[in-house]
Motif scaffolding. Structure first.
Motif, PDB file in Angstrom:
ATOM      1  N   ILE A   9      -4.738   1.788 -13.613  1.00  0.00           N
ATOM      2  CA  ILE A   9      -5.286   0.824 -12.052  1.00  0.00           C
ATOM      3  C   ILE A   9      -4.010   1.100 -11.308  1.00  0.00           C
ATOM      4  O   ILE A   9      -2.766   0.512 -11.605  1.00  0.00           O
ATOM      5  N   ASN A  10      -3.947   1.746 -10.374  1.00  0.00           N
ATOM      6  CA  ASN A  10      -2.465   1.583  -9.553  1.00  0.00           C
ATOM      7  C   ASN A  10      -2.904   0.511  -8.776  1.00  0.00           C
ATOM      8  O   ASN A  10      -3.759   0.246  -7.365  1.00  0.00           O
ATOM      9  N   ILE A  11      -2.181  -0.543  -9.080  1.00  0.00           N
ATOM     10  CA  ILE A  11      -2.063  -2.254  -9.064  1.00  0.00           C
ATOM     11  C   ILE A  11      -2.008  -2.292  -7.475  1.00  0.00           C
ATOM     12  O   ILE A  11      -1.785  -3.236  -6.823  1.00  0.00           O
ATOM     13  N   ASN A  12      -0.769  -1.719  -7.369  1.00  0.00           N
ATOM     14  CA  ASN A  12       0.014  -1.978  -5.715  1.00  0.00           C
ATOM     15  C   ASN A  12      -0.946  -0.943  -4.985  1.00  0.00           C
ATOM     16  O   ASN A  12      -1.089  -2.409  -3.658  1.00  0.00           O
ATOM     17  N   THR A  34       0.535  -0.861   0.474  1.00  0.00           N
ATOM     18  CA  THR A  34      -0.081   0.280   0.298  1.00  0.00           C
ATOM     19  C   THR A  34       0.748   1.140   0.157  1.00  0.00           C
ATOM     20  O   THR A  34       0.528   2.451  -0.879  1.00  0.00           O
ATOM     21  N   VAL A  35       1.584   0.808   0.989  1.00  0.00           N
ATOM     22  CA  VAL A  35       2.810   2.720   1.291  1.00  0.00           C
ATOM     23  C   VAL A  35       3.893   2.730  -0.599  1.00  0.00           C
ATOM     24  O   VAL A  35       3.655   3.630  -0.709  1.00  0.00           O
ATOM     25  N   MET A  36       3.712   1.543  -0.786  1.00  0.00           N
ATOM     26  CA  MET A  36       3.988   1.638  -2.316  1.00  0.00           C
ATOM     27  C   MET A  36       3.733   2.159  -3.370  1.00  0.00           C
ATOM     28  O   MET A  36       4.146   2.656  -4.366  1.00  0.00           O
ATOM     29  N   THR A  90       4.603   4.667  -7.226  1.00  0.00           N
ATOM     30  CA  THR A  90       4.052   4.350  -8.188  1.00  0.00           C
ATOM     31  C   THR A  90       4.287   5.920  -9.015  1.00  0.00           C
ATOM     32  O   THR A  90       3.915   6.883  -9.112  1.00  0.00           O
ATOM     33  N   SER A  91       4.055   4.866 -10.393  1.00  0.00           N
ATOM     34  CA  SER A  91       4.536   7.109 -11.285  1.00  0.00           C
ATOM     35  C   SER A  91       3.327   6.869 -12.428  1.00  0.00           C
ATOM     36  O   SER A  91       2.537   5.578 -12.396  1.00  0.00           O
ATOM     37  N   ALA A  92       2.958   7.714 -12.798  1.00  0.00           N
ATOM     38  CA  ALA A  92       1.861   7.659 -14.180  1.00  0.00           C
ATOM     39  C   ALA A  92       2.482   6.625 -15.247  1.00  0.00           C
ATOM     40  O   ALA A  92       1.529   6.036 -15.776  1.00  0.00           O
TER      41      ALA A  92
END
Length: 88
Positions: free
Chosen positions: A50-53, A32-34, A39-41
């Motif tokens: 989708i922000n998978i992490n 979640t923190v990552m 996480t970049s665009a």
């Protein structure tokens, strides 16, 4: 059979559900923190927007919470053996 009529004690921290919840909780926090910080665009674009992490981490945290609730609501009772007595 009610909880008060059972003889023995609960497994507590040695319950496998608690151990699994701890592992998923630790990994869930890290992922979640990552997802929030690192996480970049470009990474989000690779994953179809989708922000998978982030979502995987949140899912792991929910899973860990459910396992902890399950262990709390339905504890494993370890029966007393013949050699044990509470008067010692």
């Amino acid at each position: 059979m009610s909880q008060s009529t059972r003889r023995g004690h609960t497994a507590g921290a040695f319950d496998i559900r608690v151990i699994i919840a701890a592992l998923f909780g630790i990994y869930g926090v890290v992922i979640t923190v990552m997802g929030l910080v690192a996480t970049s665009a470009e990474d989000i674009a690779k994953a179809a927007g989708i922000n998978i992490n982030l979502w995987s981490g949140i899912g792991m945290l929910i899973f860990a919470a459910l396992f902890l609730l399950w262990a709390r609501w339905r504890p494993i009772i370890v029966p007393e053996t013949q050699g044990e007595s509470s008067a010692e």
